[in-house]
Motif scaffolding. Sequence first.
Motif, PDB file in Angstrom:
ATOM      1  N   PRO A   1      -7.664  -5.285   6.558  1.00 11.26           N
ATOM      2  CA  PRO A   1      -7.821  -4.068   5.749  1.00 11.26           C
ATOM      3  C   PRO A   1      -7.908  -2.798   6.592  1.00 11.26           C
ATOM      4  O   PRO A   1      -7.509  -1.726   6.136  1.00 11.26           O
ATOM      5  CB  PRO A   1      -9.127  -4.320   4.976  1.00 11.26           C
TER       6      PRO A   1
ATOM      7  N   ALA B   1       0.819  -1.217   0.000  1.00 10.17           N
ATOM      8  CA  ALA B   1       0.000   0.000   0.000  1.00 10.17           C
ATOM      9  C   ALA B   1       0.852   1.265   0.000  1.00 10.17           C
ATOM     10  O   ALA B   1       0.354   2.349  -0.344  1.00 10.17           O
ATOM     11  CB  ALA B   1      -0.930   0.002   1.215  1.00 10.17           C
TER      12      ALA B   1
ATOM     13  N   GLY C   1      -3.501   2.760   8.298  1.00  7.65           N
ATOM     14  CA  GLY C   1      -3.014   2.639   6.937  1.00  7.65           C
ATOM     15  C   GLY C   1      -1.587   2.114   6.940  1.00  7.65           C
ATOM     16  O   GLY C   1      -1.039   1.753   7.995  1.00  7.65           O
ATOM     17  N   PRO C   2      -0.953   2.077   5.780  1.00 10.25           N
ATOM     18  CA  PRO C   2       0.397   1.491   5.690  1.00 10.25           C
ATOM     19  C   PRO C   2       1.436   2.184   6.557  1.00 10.25           C
ATOM     20  O   PRO C   2       2.335   1.538   7.088  1.00 10.25           O
ATOM     21  CB  PRO C   2       0.729   1.612   4.205  1.00 10.25           C
TER      22      PRO C   2
ATOM     23  N   TYR D   1      -5.500   6.086  -3.650  1.00  3.53           N
ATOM     24  CA  TYR D   1      -6.180   6.171  -2.354  1.00  3.53           C
ATOM     25  C   TYR D   1      -7.634   6.611  -2.518  1.00  3.53           C
ATOM     26  O   TYR D   1      -8.525   6.116  -1.822  1.00  3.53           O
ATOM     27  CB  TYR D   1      -5.436   7.129  -1.417  1.00  3.53           C
TER      28      TYR D   1
ATOM     29  N   LEU E   1      -9.489   3.710  -3.538  1.00  2.00           N
ATOM     30  CA  LEU E   1      -9.625   2.795  -2.406  1.00  2.00           C
ATOM     31  C   LEU E   1     -10.779   3.225  -1.500  1.00  2.00           C
ATOM     32  O   LEU E   1     -11.547   2.383  -0.991  1.00  2.00           O
ATOM     33  CB  LEU E   1      -8.317   2.766  -1.618  1.00  2.00           C
TER      34      LEU E   1
ATOM     35  N   THR F   1      -4.092  -2.006   7.656  1.00  2.75           N
ATOM     36  CA  THR F   1      -3.145  -1.809   6.557  1.00  2.75           C
ATOM     37  C   THR F   1      -3.574  -0.754   5.543  1.00  2.75           C
ATOM     38  O   THR F   1      -2.741  -0.073   4.967  1.00  2.75           O
ATOM     39  CB  THR F   1      -2.905  -3.130   5.812  1.00  2.75           C
ATOM     40  N   LEU F   2      -4.894  -0.631   5.332  1.00  5.76           N
ATOM     41  CA  LEU F   2      -5.391   0.278   4.293  1.00  5.76           C
ATOM     42  C   LEU F   2      -6.261   1.399   4.852  1.00  5.76           C
ATOM     43  O   LEU F   2      -6.598   2.339   4.129  1.00  5.76           O
ATOM     44  CB  LEU F   2      -6.199  -0.508   3.247  1.00  5.76           C
TER      45      LEU F   2
END
Length: 505
Positions: free
Chosen positions: A319, A141, A346-347, A149, A152, A322-323
Amino acid sequence: MDTLNALLAGFGVALTPMNLLLALAGCFLGTLIGALPGLGPANGVAILIPLAFTLGLPPESALIMLTAVYAGAMYGGRISSILLNIPGDEPAMMTCLDGYPMAQQGKAAEALAISAVASFVGSLIACVGLILLAPLLARFALTFGAAEYFALFVLAFATLGGITGKNPIKTLMAAALGLMMSTIGIDISTGSQRFTFGILELYEGIDFIIAIVGLFAISELLFFIERRAGDGDSSVKMNRLKLRWREIVAVLPTSLRSGVVGFISGVLPGAGASLGSFLSYTVEKRMLGSKNRFGEGDPRGVAAPEAGNNGAANGALVPMLTLGIPGSGTTAVLLAMLVSLNITPGPMMFQQHAEIVWGVIAALLIGNLLLLLLNIPMVGLFVKILSVPPKYLMPLVTLVAIVGIYSISHSTFDLYFMIAFGVLGYLLRKLEIPLVPIILGLLLGPEMEKNLRHALSLSDGDWSVLWSTPLSVTIWAIALLGLILPWLVGPMLRRRMEAKRHNGR
């Protein structure tokens, strides 16, 4: 090796006396919340968020406690399913099919013990998957730009139908309402006021915690007042536990297979624990063929959905961490908790707040062991709590939420605002409009707007930049698929779940 070192550091965070105590308390409260029909993990976590602020907990401790509540609620949902044939939440519906027949056959304690073991196995598989998959996904990511993004975020809203299980049109309406609310306050780019109506308290926008507690906790109280719930069920009978090791060993293959199916379902944004529970039950029934007695009190029919929904519940954290995209309704509430603590999931979270991420993952492993140790010997206690009249429980729960909100800001305006959100939540629920998309719109709206503006500024206003890379096109395609699938699969899935439950009675 880096992952192992990070996990060991996470255990260092999770094994501090305070965090261990918070995990134990969260497991107990979560199991209790899950056992109460209708409350569910999302409501439970939302109600207890103000408590975390009231106690002044550091971010990692607050998240450990609330994650333990989440895991405990997924365990607890099986108690009322097996004993009363009333699912504590939607994923626990499949447990009714064989759990309640077992209870009618005088095997309630065995069914509860088997479900606890299966839940532990499913959660353990998901924790291992989380440890292995989350760092890889986070590194991938990091290659995302503003356009990716934005796509996403669109994917997150497109897959909401799977999270809510409701009418897709109503789901999108709720998401749009949340996005509109996210624009309230001072525009950080231009400095202009947006929809503040001169009210000073709105200059900084809407507080996520106030919205969550109002929409979930207060609206639940209003529904309780409308129903005038009865005095509880005091007729629950428990037999002595006679579970043998060979009975546990007999359901282990089912638990392992269902845990894997559940984890895969949970990792997919929008799939949720309900799909994990249903798929696990269906896959296991077909694999066993004529060797099963599913619907008649087969212990494997209890183990499959329990391992599946707990695997999916923990998988949904992948998710989210990480995202920054919640995989379930409850992880959307946890996402709000992180944002309110000025932590952006997030990452980059794996680099900037590694102690929080790995502390929570380690606490999940410890919490699942605590839940197994709690749930087998203390089942009798949870059964007795089920008999407490809701008219005593619900006001106490609401009082905790109100005191928690006031302790955060000491503002009476926030209390009135929370009540207004409660009334709004009550009206929306009466119209069968889901609440989770509103929270998600409030949460993701500012970041979505920021990435859209950034992408357009880099391309001099050329909108095609949003789908100019293979990665962004792939995400848009998945989002389109996620938007269409609930129209096709959702109604069929709900009908089959209801039909299986009805036939299993």
